[in-house]
Design a protein around this motif. Structure first.
Motif, PDB file in Angstrom:
ATOM      1  N   ARG A  44       0.948  -1.098   0.169  1.00 53.26           N
ATOM      2  CA  ARG A  44      -0.059   0.084  -0.106  1.00 53.26           C
ATOM      3  C   ARG A  44       0.991   1.358  -0.240  1.00 53.26           C
ATOM      4  O   ARG A  44       0.489   2.292  -0.500  1.00 53.26           O
ATOM      5  CB  ARG A  44      -0.941   0.065   0.861  1.00 53.26           C
ATOM      6  CG  ARG A  44      -2.222  -0.727   1.146  1.00 53.26           C
ATOM      7  CD  ARG A  44      -3.247  -0.454   2.162  1.00 53.26           C
ATOM      8  NE  ARG A  44      -2.862  -1.166   3.377  1.00 53.26           N
ATOM      9  CZ  ARG A  44      -3.025  -2.499   3.241  1.00 53.26           C
ATOM     10  NH1 ARG A  44      -3.748  -3.160   2.346  1.00 53.26           N
ATOM     11  NH2 ARG A  44      -2.759  -3.239   4.598  1.00 53.26           N
ATOM     12  N   TRP A  45       1.966   1.326   0.853  1.00 50.77           N
ATOM     13  CA  TRP A  45       2.886   2.258   0.919  1.00 50.77           C
ATOM     14  C   TRP A  45       3.569   2.626  -0.603  1.00 50.77           C
ATOM     15  O   TRP A  45       3.547   3.685  -1.084  1.00 50.77           O
ATOM     16  CB  TRP A  45       4.108   1.947   1.905  1.00 50.77           C
ATOM     17  CG  TRP A  45       5.036   3.018   1.969  1.00 50.77           C
ATOM     18  CD1 TRP A  45       5.158   4.331   2.572  1.00 50.77           C
ATOM     19  CD2 TRP A  45       6.380   2.860   1.218  1.00 50.77           C
ATOM     20  NE1 TRP A  45       6.240   4.855   2.483  1.00 50.77           N
ATOM     21  CE2 TRP A  45       7.083   3.943   1.445  1.00 50.77           C
ATOM     22  CE3 TRP A  45       7.012   1.828   0.360  1.00 50.77           C
ATOM     23  CZ2 TRP A  45       8.428   4.203   1.207  1.00 50.77           C
ATOM     24  CZ3 TRP A  45       8.393   2.052   0.121  1.00 50.77           C
ATOM     25  CH2 TRP A  45       9.091   3.190   0.368  1.00 50.77           C
TER      26      TRP A  45
ATOM     27  N   GLY B  76       1.545   4.608  -2.972  1.00 50.98           N
ATOM     28  CA  GLY B  76       1.230   6.073  -2.511  1.00 50.98           C
ATOM     29  C   GLY B  76       1.839   7.047  -3.610  1.00 50.98           C
ATOM     30  O   GLY B  76       2.452   6.587  -4.660  1.00 50.98           O
ATOM     31  N   ASN B  77       1.575   8.202  -3.314  1.00 52.81           N
ATOM     32  CA  ASN B  77       1.856   9.331  -4.168  1.00 52.81           C
ATOM     33  C   ASN B  77       3.391   9.883  -4.396  1.00 52.81           C
ATOM     34  O   ASN B  77       3.536  10.367  -5.426  1.00 52.81           O
ATOM     35  CB  ASN B  77       1.235  10.465  -3.687  1.00 52.81           C
ATOM     36  CG  ASN B  77      -0.281  10.558  -3.966  1.00 52.81           C
ATOM     37  OD1 ASN B  77      -0.871  10.020  -4.965  1.00 52.81           O
ATOM     38  ND2 ASN B  77      -1.477  11.034  -3.191  1.00 52.81           N
ATOM     39  N   PHE B  78       4.198   9.275  -3.542  1.00 51.03           N
ATOM     40  CA  PHE B  78       5.770   9.607  -3.501  1.00 51.03           C
ATOM     41  C   PHE B  78       6.306   8.520  -4.404  1.00 51.03           C
ATOM     42  O   PHE B  78       7.478   8.862  -4.572  1.00 51.03           O
ATOM     43  CB  PHE B  78       6.140  10.026  -2.235  1.00 51.03           C
ATOM     44  CG  PHE B  78       5.437  11.181  -1.669  1.00 51.03           C
ATOM     45  CD1 PHE B  78       5.627  12.298  -2.090  1.00 51.03           C
ATOM     46  CD2 PHE B  78       4.580  10.958  -0.569  1.00 51.03           C
ATOM     47  CE1 PHE B  78       5.008  13.393  -1.434  1.00 51.03           C
ATOM     48  CE2 PHE B  78       4.009  12.138   0.131  1.00 51.03           C
ATOM     49  CZ  PHE B  78       4.410  13.269  -0.362  1.00 51.03           C
ATOM     50  N   GLN B  79       5.646   7.446  -4.688  1.00 51.71           N
ATOM     51  CA  GLN B  79       6.284   6.589  -5.230  1.00 51.71           C
ATOM     52  C   GLN B  79       6.240   6.275  -6.733  1.00 51.71           C
ATOM     53  O   GLN B  79       4.987   6.675  -7.002  1.00 51.71           O
ATOM     54  CB  GLN B  79       6.044   4.850  -4.620  1.00 51.71           C
ATOM     55  CG  GLN B  79       6.910   4.906  -3.108  1.00 51.71           C
ATOM     56  CD  GLN B  79       6.160   5.547  -2.246  1.00 51.71           C
ATOM     57  OE1 GLN B  79       5.044   6.142  -2.271  1.00 51.71           O
ATOM     58  NE2 GLN B  79       6.686   6.153  -0.911  1.00 51.71           N
TER      59      GLN B  79
ATOM     60  N   LYS C 229       5.120   5.119 -10.378  1.00 51.46           N
ATOM     61  CA  LYS C 229       3.876   4.479 -10.682  1.00 51.46           C
ATOM     62  C   LYS C 229       3.868   3.032 -10.665  1.00 51.46           C
ATOM     63  O   LYS C 229       5.089   2.452 -11.345  1.00 51.46           O
ATOM     64  CB  LYS C 229       3.276   5.063 -12.031  1.00 51.46           C
ATOM     65  CG  LYS C 229       1.975   4.470 -12.385  1.00 51.46           C
ATOM     66  CD  LYS C 229       1.433   5.224 -13.726  1.00 51.46           C
ATOM     67  CE  LYS C 229       0.394   4.266 -14.353  1.00 51.46           C
ATOM     68  NZ  LYS C 229      -0.861   4.358 -13.549  1.00 51.46           N
TER      69      LYS C 229
ATOM     70  N   LYS D 161       8.728   9.049  -7.665  1.00 52.21           N
ATOM     71  CA  LYS D 161       8.336   9.388  -8.829  1.00 52.21           C
ATOM     72  C   LYS D 161       9.075  10.763  -9.407  1.00 52.21           C
ATOM     73  O   LYS D 161       9.543  11.441  -8.453  1.00 52.21           O
ATOM     74  CB  LYS D 161       6.862  10.157  -8.316  1.00 52.21           C
ATOM     75  CG  LYS D 161       5.938  10.620  -9.592  1.00 52.21           C
ATOM     76  CD  LYS D 161       4.583  10.847  -8.609  1.00 52.21           C
ATOM     77  CE  LYS D 161       3.648   9.874  -8.825  1.00 52.21           C
ATOM     78  NZ  LYS D 161       2.293   9.747  -8.621  1.00 52.21           N
TER      79      LYS D 161
ATOM     80  N   GLU E 131      10.313  14.167 -11.058  1.00 51.03           N
ATOM     81  CA  GLU E 131       9.735  15.465 -10.879  1.00 51.03           C
ATOM     82  C   GLU E 131       9.609  16.085 -12.227  1.00 51.03           C
ATOM     83  O   GLU E 131       9.125  17.243 -12.397  1.00 51.03           O
ATOM     84  CB  GLU E 131      10.334  16.360  -9.662  1.00 51.03           C
ATOM     85  CG  GLU E 131       9.938  15.790  -8.421  1.00 51.03           C
ATOM     86  CD  GLU E 131      10.670  16.514  -7.315  1.00 51.03           C
ATOM     87  OE1 GLU E 131      11.304  17.427  -7.705  1.00 51.03           O
ATOM     88  OE2 GLU E 131      10.443  16.120  -6.172  1.00 51.03           O
TER      89      GLU E 131
ATOM     90  N   TYR F  50      -3.280  16.402 -15.520  1.00 47.24           N
ATOM     91  CA  TYR F  50      -4.072  15.127 -15.109  1.00 47.24           C
ATOM     92  C   TYR F  50      -3.520  13.967 -15.591  1.00 47.24           C
ATOM     93  O   TYR F  50      -3.308  12.846 -14.901  1.00 47.24           O
ATOM     94  CB  TYR F  50      -5.634  15.317 -15.513  1.00 47.24           C
ATOM     95  CG  TYR F  50      -6.507  14.283 -15.286  1.00 47.24           C
ATOM     96  CD1 TYR F  50      -7.034  13.635 -14.082  1.00 47.24           C
ATOM     97  CD2 TYR F  50      -6.764  13.128 -16.113  1.00 47.24           C
ATOM     98  CE1 TYR F  50      -7.548  12.449 -13.820  1.00 47.24           C
ATOM     99  CE2 TYR F  50      -7.570  12.064 -15.969  1.00 47.24           C
ATOM    100  CZ  TYR F  50      -7.937  11.786 -14.829  1.00 47.24           C
ATOM    101  OH  TYR F  50      -8.560  10.670 -14.597  1.00 47.24           O
TER     102      TYR F  50
ATOM    103  N   ALA G  99       0.092  13.089 -14.038  1.00 45.21           N
ATOM    104  CA  ALA G  99      -0.132  12.710 -12.733  1.00 45.21           C
ATOM    105  C   ALA G  99      -0.482  11.117 -12.748  1.00 45.21           C
ATOM    106  O   ALA G  99      -0.239  10.298 -12.041  1.00 45.21           O
ATOM    107  CB  ALA G  99      -1.135  13.389 -11.736  1.00 45.21           C
ATOM    108  N   LYS G 100      -1.276  10.862 -13.738  1.00 50.79           N
ATOM    109  CA  LYS G 100      -1.731   9.379 -14.031  1.00 50.79           C
ATOM    110  C   LYS G 100      -0.744   8.586 -14.489  1.00 50.79           C
ATOM    111  O   LYS G 100      -0.483   7.321 -14.094  1.00 50.79           O
ATOM    112  CB  LYS G 100      -2.922   9.247 -15.004  1.00 50.79           C
ATOM    113  CG  LYS G 100      -4.320   9.735 -14.290  1.00 50.79           C
ATOM    114  CD  LYS G 100      -5.491   9.020 -14.688  1.00 50.79           C
ATOM    115  CE  LYS G 100      -5.827   7.942 -13.922  1.00 50.79           C
ATOM    116  NZ  LYS G 100      -6.957   7.182 -13.963  1.00 50.79           N
TER     117      LYS G 100
END
Ligand SMILES: [Zn+2]
Length: 272
Positions: free
Chosen positions: A64-65, A68-71, A73, A205, A207, A266, A269-270
């Protein structure tokens, strides 16, 4: 104060005098049953935090971690776990009392690549005395950082030695996972009493696409501003104020330019 006498160990809990144990390090007080750890310069109580997560649940938290948003895709799906271990990690526990308020600080009592683990939260009342009957000594990592060293590290972060009111050795349960992603090996630790994940380095992720989007947005709005006033002056003139006309065109221009930029953000981010 509990100190080492020449041939006896004074229990920090009940002040009972015990013989020095054969291994010279771990002792169960013969009077009160407290677990004691004998450091070179300090005799402390030895505590354990109970584990509440089994291996499968810990791995679930790790996945689950990873999602997350910082990892990066799909890390949760693509990471291949190569090894996992369970152990109780030793930490030096310092409770300070400064102007009436207590604070807890932790320092690793053995070397680790995951320095984040000193941020573990120990819930009040969760420390229990180590007991041989309840725990398997083989699962306990031996401390090798001396009390004095840990206290000096703490002092370097601005915590005064004089404010330390209580010191203990605390063992915290961890699952350590090794995983590979993109040909590189990473490690993450799941704290097994709270389920929190700790890691210093992970496939993050990128930048770059967001920075490019940011630059593109600034350029677009600048261009829209310039164009609005160019149009304002071209169709304005005597009957309309060209600056006012430019401002009005700019409002609509910004609105129109924002739509593709938001759609682009969008999709980035996906995808990333
Ligand atoms: Zn005792």
């Amino acid at each position: 104060m509990q100190e080492l006498t020449q041939s006896r160990i004074v229990c920090p809990q009940c002040a009972g005098e015990n013989d020095i144990p054969p291994d010279g390090k771990f002792l169960e007080c013969q009077f009160c049953g407290s677990a004691i750890y004998i450091d070179k310069s300090k005799v402390v109580n030895r505590f354990v935090i109970a584990s509440n997560f089994n291996e499968e649940q810990a791995e679930g938290n790790l996945r689950r971690w990873m999602a997350g948003n910082f990892q990066v895709k799909d890390l949760d799906k693509l990471a291949a776990i190569s090894a996992k271990n369970f152990y109780y990690f030793p930490l030096w526990y310092f409770k300070t009392n400064d102007a009436g308020s207590d604070k807890i600080y932790l320092q690793p009592a053995t070397s680790t690549s995951v320095s984040e683990i000193k941020n573990v939260q120990i819930p009040a009342g969760s420390m229990k005395s180590f007991s041989k009957k309840e725990f398997d000594e083989k699962q306990f990592v031996q401390p090798d950082v001396l009390y004095d060293n840990a206290r000096n590290w703490l002092e370097q972060t601005g915590v005064s030695q004089d404010s330390i009111a209580e010191s203990n050795l605390v063992h915290i349960p961890f699952y350590q996972f090794y995983y590979t992603f993109g040909g590189k090996q990473y490690t993450a630790m799941v704290e097994a009493s709270s389920g929190m994940v700790y890691a210093n380095i992970w496939p993050a992720k990128s930048e770059v696409p967001f920075k490019i989007l940011f630059g593109l947005s600034i350029a677009t709005f600048l261009l829209v501003s310039i164009l609005s006033f160019v149009i304002g002056f071209a169709i304005g003139g005597r009957s309309y104020n060209p600056l006012l006309l430019g401002e009005i065109i700019k409002v609509f221009g910004y609105g129109a330019a924002a739509v593709p930029l938001i759609i682009l953000a969008y999709f980035i981010a996906k995808k990333v």
